[in-house]
Design a protein around this motif. Structure first.
Motif, PDB file in Angstrom:
ATOM      1  N   LEU A   1     -11.503   3.510  12.641  1.00 31.82           N
ATOM      2  CA  LEU A   1     -12.677   2.628  12.687  1.00 31.82           C
ATOM      3  C   LEU A   1     -13.956   3.453  12.781  1.00 31.82           C
ATOM      4  O   LEU A   1     -14.948   3.159  12.102  1.00 31.82           O
ATOM      5  CB  LEU A   1     -12.575   1.680  13.875  1.00 31.82           C
ATOM      6  CG  LEU A   1     -13.758   0.721  14.076  1.00 31.82           C
ATOM      7  CD1 LEU A   1     -13.936  -0.172  12.856  1.00 31.82           C
ATOM      8  CD2 LEU A   1     -13.565  -0.119  15.335  1.00 31.82           C
ATOM      9  N   LYS A   2     -13.924   4.483  13.603  1.00 28.69           N
ATOM     10  CA  LYS A   2     -15.087   5.359  13.735  1.00 28.69           C
ATOM     11  C   LYS A   2     -15.423   6.011  12.395  1.00 28.69           C
ATOM     12  O   LYS A   2     -16.583   6.039  11.966  1.00 28.69           O
ATOM     13  CB  LYS A   2     -14.812   6.425  14.790  1.00 28.69           C
ATOM     14  CG  LYS A   2     -15.976   7.394  15.007  1.00 28.69           C
ATOM     15  CD  LYS A   2     -15.631   8.418  16.070  1.00 28.69           C
ATOM     16  CE  LYS A   2     -16.784   9.420  16.254  1.00 28.69           C
ATOM     17  NZ  LYS A   2     -16.438  10.451  17.274  1.00 28.69           N
TER      18      LYS A   2
ATOM     19  N   LYS B   1     -14.553   4.961   9.447  1.00 30.51           N
ATOM     20  CA  LYS B   1     -14.948   3.943   8.471  1.00 30.51           C
ATOM     21  C   LYS B   1     -16.390   3.500   8.710  1.00 30.51           C
ATOM     22  O   LYS B   1     -17.146   3.270   7.751  1.00 30.51           O
ATOM     23  CB  LYS B   1     -14.003   2.750   8.553  1.00 30.51           C
ATOM     24  CG  LYS B   1     -14.131   1.760   7.398  1.00 30.51           C
ATOM     25  CD  LYS B   1     -13.891   2.431   6.054  1.00 30.51           C
ATOM     26  CE  LYS B   1     -12.514   3.002   5.890  1.00 30.51           C
ATOM     27  NZ  LYS B   1     -12.313   3.545   4.526  1.00 30.51           N
ATOM     28  N   LYS B   2     -16.793   3.397   9.969  1.00 30.70           N
ATOM     29  CA  LYS B   2     -18.178   3.039  10.270  1.00 30.70           C
ATOM     30  C   LYS B   2     -19.132   4.120   9.776  1.00 30.70           C
ATOM     31  O   LYS B   2     -20.217   3.817   9.258  1.00 30.70           O
ATOM     32  CB  LYS B   2     -18.357   2.819  11.770  1.00 30.70           C
ATOM     33  CG  LYS B   2     -17.762   1.496  12.262  1.00 30.70           C
ATOM     34  CD  LYS B   2     -18.027   1.291  13.740  1.00 30.70           C
ATOM     35  CE  LYS B   2     -17.526  -0.075  14.200  1.00 30.70           C
ATOM     36  NZ  LYS B   2     -17.753  -0.297  15.652  1.00 30.70           N
ATOM     37  N   ASN B   3     -18.727   5.380   9.935  1.00 30.97           N
ATOM     38  CA  ASN B   3     -19.555   6.480   9.411  1.00 30.97           C
ATOM     39  C   ASN B   3     -19.649   6.390   7.896  1.00 30.97           C
ATOM     40  O   ASN B   3     -20.714   6.618   7.308  1.00 30.97           O
ATOM     41  CB  ASN B   3     -18.957   7.829   9.817  1.00 30.97           C
ATOM     42  CG  ASN B   3     -19.111   8.116  11.307  1.00 30.97           C
ATOM     43  OD1 ASN B   3     -20.000   7.566  11.949  1.00 30.97           O
ATOM     44  ND2 ASN B   3     -18.244   8.945  11.846  1.00 30.97           N
TER      45      ASN B   3
ATOM     46  N   ASN C   1     -22.023   3.551   7.039  1.00 28.39           N
ATOM     47  CA  ASN C   1     -23.415   3.964   7.249  1.00 28.39           C
ATOM     48  C   ASN C   1     -23.890   4.875   6.116  1.00 28.39           C
ATOM     49  O   ASN C   1     -25.025   4.762   5.646  1.00 28.39           O
ATOM     50  CB  ASN C   1     -23.551   4.683   8.591  1.00 28.39           C
ATOM     51  CG  ASN C   1     -23.400   3.746   9.772  1.00 28.39           C
ATOM     52  OD1 ASN C   1     -23.643   2.551   9.639  1.00 28.39           O
ATOM     53  ND2 ASN C   1     -22.998   4.263  10.916  1.00 28.39           N
TER      54      ASN C   1
ATOM     55  N   GLN D   1     -16.029  -2.467   4.914  1.00 32.49           N
ATOM     56  CA  GLN D   1     -16.182  -3.374   6.048  1.00 32.49           C
ATOM     57  C   GLN D   1     -14.902  -4.161   6.292  1.00 32.49           C
ATOM     58  O   GLN D   1     -14.527  -4.403   7.449  1.00 32.49           O
ATOM     59  CB  GLN D   1     -17.354  -4.337   5.793  1.00 32.49           C
ATOM     60  CG  GLN D   1     -17.702  -5.213   6.992  1.00 32.49           C
ATOM     61  CD  GLN D   1     -18.085  -4.410   8.201  1.00 32.49           C
ATOM     62  OE1 GLN D   1     -19.015  -3.613   8.155  1.00 32.49           O
ATOM     63  NE2 GLN D   1     -17.364  -4.589   9.304  1.00 32.49           N
TER      64      GLN D   1
ATOM     65  N   ALA E   1     -12.697  -1.865   8.012  1.00 30.44           N
ATOM     66  CA  ALA E   1     -13.143  -1.717   9.401  1.00 30.44           C
ATOM     67  C   ALA E   1     -12.709  -2.926  10.230  1.00 30.44           C
ATOM     68  O   ALA E   1     -12.272  -2.780  11.385  1.00 30.44           O
ATOM     69  CB  ALA E   1     -14.661  -1.554   9.454  1.00 30.44           C
TER      70      ALA E   1
ATOM     71  N   GLN F   1     -10.353  -3.033  13.463  1.00 34.09           N
ATOM     72  CA  GLN F   1     -10.744  -3.701  14.701  1.00 34.09           C
ATOM     73  C   GLN F   1      -9.684  -4.702  15.141  1.00 34.09           C
ATOM     74  O   GLN F   1      -9.398  -4.835  16.339  1.00 34.09           O
ATOM     75  CB  GLN F   1     -12.088  -4.406  14.508  1.00 34.09           C
ATOM     76  CG  GLN F   1     -12.644  -5.040  15.784  1.00 34.09           C
ATOM     77  CD  GLN F   1     -12.870  -4.027  16.877  1.00 34.09           C
ATOM     78  OE1 GLN F   1     -13.635  -3.088  16.717  1.00 34.09           O
ATOM     79  NE2 GLN F   1     -12.182  -4.197  18.004  1.00 34.09           N
TER      80      GLN F   1
END
Length: 416
Positions: free
Chosen positions: A61-62, A64-66, A69, A238, A241, A245
């Motif tokens: 998740l970390k 994928k968030k990067n 962004n 997303q 992600a 989650q």
């Protein structure tokens, strides 16, 4: 002799059990591993697998968030490029509009010049024809005889000279008129040449603007396509992600269920009058957290410790329930701290001793409201004024009246 030693050993063991009491959230001595009277539940394979999956999903998740962004940054850069290209296209279109007006005006000038040239040429031709007729008339009627006739028939020298001068003036006048008309024609032609050159320059500029327009429009189309691709990639990322989650939530639930089940299993032989907290000399503090240790970390979130305490105090008086997860209907000590911090979006463990490794260490003399205090088999939130707010026991429920040094302090951790 052997019987005496046997009785002595039994006495010591019995005393130890009485001293330790229900040390770990209501469990008996046999319900936990006694290592500094710290509760350590044996994890099931299901819990271990869930923790492994949860940890991997959190890392995914970390990452994928990067990635999201990064894609958003690229999408924004593309949007800025589209904006700049659109502004450039507007400039080109405005220049083309002005150029088209210049071309229209220049075309009108060329058309007028062509009319002027035709008129000048016509005037020149008329003068040429008239002069030619006069010359033809004079020469066809023997110009030489006319000269002699003018001399002979003159009434004196003055008349003779006037007649000769007249004939000469006619030639000179015709010549001058022809020259002026010829000059007028040449001037109009020069103007026409200049107008043609101007028009050629304008049409060349028009061709260049049209090429620029085509290039910019193609670039905008390419950028729009790229922007749509980024939007699609962001949507896919997303979705991934969200899946990660969901995995984290599902595995976290499994972990909580396993820990709650372990707590319930261990509580089956516990005393219903458990008063919260493990055994230990009241007031003592683990050396790593003793006063003067200099540990006083700054804030790591936008949540204040006083906000955490204010929220926790709302539930004082509510019941204590082993393995419970409801701040209203019942919760145990670790569940109380877990649920209070979850309200602020802060993830925490679900059993007391795991809190020793979350957040940042705090020395006792730097303790602040909202800090988590870990005891042998118990965990609470420091409320300020030397007291803790806690899910104390089945008898007391959730309270906020005990001293922070009611038991041996194993750790003080700051999570906000």
């Amino acid at each position: 002799m052997n019987q005496k030693w046997t009785r002595a050993i039994c006495t010591v063991l019995t005393s130890a059990l009485v001293f330790t009491g229900p040390a770990v959230e209501g469990t008996t001595f046999s319900g936990y591993i006694n290592s500094g009277l710290e509760k350590v539940y044996a994890k099931t394979q299901k819990q271990k697998d869930a923790e492994k999956k949860k940890s991997q999903a959190e890392q995914n998740l970390k990452d994928k968030k990067n990635e999201i962004n990064g894609l958003k940054d690229q999408q924004q850069t593309t949007a800025d490029d589209i904006k700049n290209k659109s502004a450039k296209l507007d400039e080109i279109l405005a220049a083309q509009k002005k150029l088209q007006k210049d071309i229209t005006n220049k075309q009108a000038e060329i058309e007028q010049n062509q009319k002027d040239l035709a008129a000048a040429q016509e005037k020149q031709q008329e003068q040429y024809d008239a002069m030619k007729k006069r010359i033809q008339f004079m020469y066809e009627n023997s110009a030489e005889d006319n000269i002699w006739t003018a001399i002979i028939e003159s009434n004196g020298i003055t008349d003779m000279l006037n007649r000769i001068e007249y004939v000469s003036d006619v030639y000179d006048s015709d010549r001058a008129l022809m020259d002026s008309y010829q000059a007028a024609v040449e001037q109009v032609k020069e103007i026409g040449t200049k107008l043609d050159n101007d028009m050629n320059e304008l049409t060349a500029m028009q061709d260049d603007y049209e090429k620029q327009q085509a290039d910019v429009e193609a670039a905008i189309v390419a950028l729009e396509n790229q922007k749509e691709q980024y939007a699609s990639q962001i949507a896919q990322a997303q979705q991934q992600a969200d899946n990660y989650q969901n995995i984290i939530t599902a595995q976290g639930k499994i972990i909580q269920e396993q820990e709650a089940a372990a707590a319930r299993a261990n509580s089956s032989s516990s005393s219903p009058s458990y008063d919260g907290g493990g055994a230990g000399k009241g007031g003592s503090i683990a050396s790593d957290y003793a006063a003067g240790g200099g540990k006083n970390p700054g804030a790591s979130t936008g949540v204040s410790g006083s906000s955490v305490v204010s929220y926790a105090m709302q539930f004082v008086g509510n019941p204590y329930v082993w393995g419970g997860n409801s701040l209203t209907n019942g919760v145990d000590c670790s569940g109380f701290v877990h649920e209070v911090y979850a309200h602020f979006g802060i993830s925490t463990p679900r059993y007391s001793q795991a809190f020793k490794s979350v957040g940042q260490a705090v020395s006792f003399d730097n303790i602040q409201p909202g800090d988590v205090v870990v005891y042998p088999g118990h965990v609470a939130i420091y409320a300020g004024g030397g007291v803790i707010v806690e899910a104390q026991s089945t008898k007391a429920g959730i309270t906020a009246n005990r001293s922070v040094q009611c038991h041996t302090i194993l750790a003080i951790r700051r999570l906000v």
